[in-house]
Design a protein around this motif. Structure first.
Motif: not given
Ligand SMILES: Nc1nc2c(ncn2[C@@H]2O[C@H](COP(=O)(O)OP(=O)(O)OP(=O)(O)O)[C@@H](O)[C@H]2O)c(=O)[nH]1
Ligand SMILES: [Mg+2]
Length: 445
Positions: A182-198
């Protein structure tokens, strides 16, 4: 942000700048105070040590002690070191040309502001003429996809989501081919977070990272968490690799240590700062402007840029003339309210004006007060607005009842207006002072 730090810096620098000669002891004392202020602002200990040692080393050099204006030389050294601490250059995103897809990966701990910031950045890039696509790859928190979809509606940026899918990597793969088709030129990916660095989180992000091959891997860190934000950035950088940091909640009342330590510790630049919950409250991070602001010298460039958006140049010139000649009236004052409303908070504007910080009654800047003042002026006749000196006791009574305030309030406004006119006149007349302030940062002392 940085309130206390700025106060200390302004005090120290003011003391030093007034001196016609500087001894080693003066430098030692000034640096000691700066050191304490930085530590109190929660700046990383090692970063503070380096800052202090470099500053002393440079300042001790014959350059400062023997220069014509040692105070200014010293201020310049501190300013340059501060810019260096914050990252030297303004660093934007390294995106590919408009015909190639540039994937951007967002990562960070839970609640750091990832989803909000994804949407803020998408809006910003859209305004810059790119064609962004938001991708919902947080499949852990139940409402996360919905949240991004709502933000997508607000910003007018399409959101790619796959109903029922449990694996973020699969969503990302599909999103990649959807974006290309669909000829998007930028893709911003939201990811999940955690309480701590695990390990779970790291594995998930690493996997997405290797499929997505982002041009930018941005860590969203909460400025309120101070030094913890620095540790988090270090960890993400080592395990996934980041290209920059977005410091969210920069509007909050934090001591600012994170902003001052991040670059030195991680070697990755702060690219943007989130300055509010609203969708357009994302600003590019400028180390030099921020340094001037922290040192209490005022962020002249930002102020001018911001003001220019709403005040036309001629208008500004006219205003300047009025301020100088004291023909600035209550009607002009009233008109400023409308402009200020357009420009955002008065408080943040005032902080950018050199010498204004700490010089103004902060209570008077809240918008409740502004509304009251607006009501009072609106209850005046035009004649009164143009010449406030004719407003005697009976007029004051009438204005107070007309605006639903008290005579006390009216008196206070008139007194403040007089004081303000005087102060502004002084400030605008003192061109020499302004020039001096500016020249300190031009490197041509
Ligand atoms: N004041 C302020 N609030 C912010 C800023 N950025 C985000 N927030 C708020 O922080 C909260 C969390 O934001 P989210 O974007 O949901 O954070 P997240 O990292 O996606 O959270 P999870 O998906 O649960 O890990 C929300 O209430 C946002 O409105 C900011 O720059 N300033
Ligand atoms: Mg989220």
């Amino acid at each position: 942000m940085f309130d206390k730090l700025t106060r200390t810096f302004s005090d120290v620098l003011r003391q030093v700048s007034g001196k016609s000669s500087i001894s080693e002891k003066n430098i030692q004392d000034a640096v000691e105070e700066i050191k304490i202020a930085l530590l109190e602002a929660d700046v990383n200990l090692r970063v503070v040590r380096r800052f202090v040692n470099h500053t002393i080393e440079e300042a001790r050099g014959e350059k400062v002690l023997r220069s014509v204006n040692p105070g200014q030389q010293f201020i310049k050294i501190v300013h340059d070191r501060m810019v260096n601490l914050l990252g030297s250059e303004t660093e934007g995103l390294q995106l590919k040309g408009p015909d190639t897809l540039s994937p951007i990966l967002f990562m960070g701990l839970q609640g750091s502001g990832k989803t909000t910031t994804c949407a803020k950045l998408a809006l910003r890039l859209k305004k810059e003429g790119r064609k962004p696509l938001l991708v919902a790859a947080d499949l852990v928190r139940p409402a996360a996809v919905k949240q991004l979809q709502l933000l997508g509606e607000q910003t007018g940026v399409p959101v790619f989501a796959v109903e029922g899918e449990k694996k973020p990597v699969k969503v990302v793969k599909q999103a990649l081919s959807f974006a290309k088709k669909n000829s998007f030129n930028t893709m911003i990916v939201d990811t999940s977070g955690r309480m701590h660095l695990d390990d779970d989180l790291m594995k998930e992000i690493q996997e997405i990272n290797s499929v997505l091959k982002p041009v930018e891997g941005l860590l969203v860190a909460d400025a309120m968490t101070g030094q913890q934000a620095v540790e988090i950035a270090k960890e993400f950088n080592e395990r996934v690799g980041i290209t920059g940091v977005i410091l969210s909640k920069f509007d909050s009342d934090t001591r600012g240590g994170a902003a001052l330590s991040l670059k030195s510790v991680t070697k990755k630049p702060i690219k943007y700062v989130g300055v509010g919950e609203k969708i357009d409250e994302l600003e590019q991070f400028h180390p030099d402007r921020m340094a001037s602001r922290i040192l209490g010298m005022g962020d002249v460039v930002s102020l001018v840029e911001k003001a220019q958006e709403t005040i036309q140049e001629e208008e500004a010139e006219e205003l300047q003339k009025k301020l100088q000649s004291s023909t600035f009236t209550l009607q002009d004052y009233l008109e400023q309210f409308t402009r200020i409303k357009k420009m955002g908070s008065l408080q943040s504007l005032v902080e950018m004006i050199p010498g204004m910080k700490g010089n103004i009654d902060e209570d008077a800047l809240n918008s409740k007060e502004m509304k009251k003042e607006e009501a009072i002026i609106l209850s005046m006749t035009l004649q009164e607005r143009h010449n406030h000196r004719i407003i005697g006791p009976s007029r004051r009574k009438r204005i107070a009842s007309g605006s639903g305030t008290s005579v006390f309030d009216v008196n206070r406004l008139l007194k403040k207006f007089d004081k303000m006119r005087l102060m502004m006149k002084k400030m605008t007349k003192n061109k020499k002072l302004q020039a001096q302030m500016l020249s300190q940062f031009n490197g041509n002392i």
